[in-house]
Design a protein around this motif. Structure first.
Motif, short mmCIF file in Angstrom:
data_model
loop_
_atom_site.label_atom_id
_atom_site.label_comp_id
_atom_site.label_asym_id
_atom_site.label_seq_id
_atom_site.Cartn_x
_atom_site.Cartn_y
_atom_site.Cartn_z
N LEU A 84 34.33 32.55 22.72
CA LEU A 84 34.97 31.96 21.79
C LEU A 84 36.16 32.81 21.43
O LEU A 84 37.25 32.55 21.31
CB LEU A 84 34.26 31.45 20.45
N ARG A 85 35.88 33.93 21.19
CA ARG A 85 36.89 35.00 20.28
C ARG A 85 37.99 35.21 21.33
O ARG A 85 39.31 35.12 21.21
CB ARG A 85 36.35 36.21 20.07
N ARG A 86 37.65 35.48 22.67
CA ARG A 86 38.58 35.81 23.72
C ARG A 86 39.42 34.44 24.05
O ARG A 86 40.47 34.47 24.31
CB ARG A 86 37.82 36.10 25.20
N SER A 87 38.76 33.42 24.05
CA SER A 87 39.35 32.11 24.24
C SER A 87 40.59 31.80 23.25
O SER A 87 41.64 31.12 23.56
CB SER A 87 38.51 30.78 24.46
N TRP A 88 40.11 32.02 22.12
CA TRP A 88 40.96 31.67 20.97
C TRP A 88 42.19 32.73 21.08
O TRP A 88 43.31 32.01 20.74
CB TRP A 88 40.27 31.59 19.64
N SER A 89 42.06 33.73 21.19
CA SER A 89 43.29 34.87 21.28
C SER A 89 44.20 34.23 22.47
O SER A 89 45.33 34.49 22.51
CB SER A 89 42.70 36.21 21.57
N ASP A 90 43.39 33.98 23.72
CA ASP A 90 44.21 33.74 24.93
C ASP A 90 44.94 32.52 24.51
O ASP A 90 46.25 32.18 24.98
CB ASP A 90 43.30 33.42 26.01
N ALA A 91 44.17 31.58 23.94
CA ALA A 91 45.23 30.14 23.57
C ALA A 91 46.29 30.30 22.55
O ALA A 91 47.46 29.95 22.68
CB ALA A 91 44.10 29.35 23.02
N THR B 175 48.11 33.25 22.17
CA THR B 175 49.23 33.97 23.03
C THR B 175 50.02 32.89 23.84
O THR B 175 51.15 33.03 23.84
CB THR B 175 48.67 34.98 24.02
N GLN B 176 49.18 32.04 24.48
CA GLN B 176 49.77 31.19 25.49
C GLN B 176 50.57 30.27 24.73
O GLN B 176 51.76 29.62 25.11
CB GLN B 176 48.69 30.29 26.31
N ALA B 177 50.11 29.71 23.53
CA ALA B 177 50.94 28.67 22.60
C ALA B 177 52.18 29.27 22.02
O ALA B 177 53.17 28.62 22.29
CB ALA B 177 50.01 28.22 21.56
#
Length: 247
Positions: free
Chosen positions: A225-232, A234-236
């Motif tokens: 979850l931590r990785r996915s939120w950081s990636d999201a 950054t992409q946003a």
């Protein structure tokens, strides 16, 4: 420092607390800040605390084990026996006031603050699922459908995601994800809030705990979850067009 967040949603209750306490950079300890009272079929009550650890532990002990009198001539009550959640909030507030009468003068003599905040949520019998915040003075407020969450401790870093995404009718599973993202945001920005974190999920009218879990550093879901939120994030921000201003 501490961070605790509780969500009172249409589907139920989510309570999440970190476990770090510290009195300086070289004095860091782990203490459980989430207490769960469960009598299946009869009541589920969750408690989370922030502030002076000795005060919060003394107040919880009174409310859960020793008992509190809410008025002259009243019988001793605990959170195991109160008939309603409003009575539970009143009892918790009285427990805080009792601790102040006992310990307040000594703390003030040592230039210490009487500082405690408590989140109290749950359901008793056929009563409503409710969520309260109890203050150092023993008074309290209640979460509403307009503002279906409460926070104590170091709350400013974890507040924006909840303010933007959470509503009363948010699915309980989505609410859990938002609470975890809120905790992750807080831990990234404040080293005084840390792992492990304690979680309790309760489904409305079930009168039993749906999920109780201690999430540690090696928890695969939380790490993902931590990785996915950081990636999201950054992409946003990269996907947002630039302002077109000259500089």
């Amino acid at each position: 420092m501490t961070y605790c967040v509780a969500l009172r949603l249409e589907g139920g209750l989510v309570m999440l607390a970190d476990t770090r306490t510290n009195a300086g950079v070289d004095n860091i300890s782990t203490f459980r800040k989430l207490t769960v009272i469960e009598h299946p079929g009869e009541r589920v009550i969750g408690l989370m605390t922030a502030g002076n650890l000795a005060i919060s532990q003394a107040a919880i002990n009174r409310a859960v084990e020793q008992g509190v009198r809410l008025g002259d001539g009243e019988e001793l009550e605990t959170l195991h026996t109160v008939p309603t959640m409003v009575r539970a909030a009143q009892l918790m507030g009285q427990a805080v006031r009792d601790v102040y009468r006992t310990d307040g003068p000594s703390l003030e003599a040592q230039a210490g603050d009487f500082n405690v905040s408590i989140l109290l949520g749950g359901q008793v019998g056929n009563g409503e699922l409710r969520l309260f915040q109890v203050y150092s003075a023993g008074n309290y407020i209640e979460a509403t459908e307009d503002t279906p969450y409460l926070q104590i401790g170091e709350h400013k870093y974890g507040k924006p995601i909840i303010d933007r995404a959470l509503t009363y009718d948010t699915d309980l599973g989505d609410g859990l994800k938002l609470a975890l993202i809120s905790m992750d945001s807080t831990m990234r920005s404040n080293l005084s809030v840390g792992m492990p974190i304690d979680l309790m999920v309760y489904r409305r009218k079930a009168l039993k705990v749906a999920l109780q879990r201690r999430i540690k550093d090696d928890d695969a879901y939380f790490a993902g979850l931590r990785r996915s939120w950081s990636d999201a994030l950054t992409q946003a921000y990269r996907a947002i067009p630039g302002p077109g201003w000259e500089f």
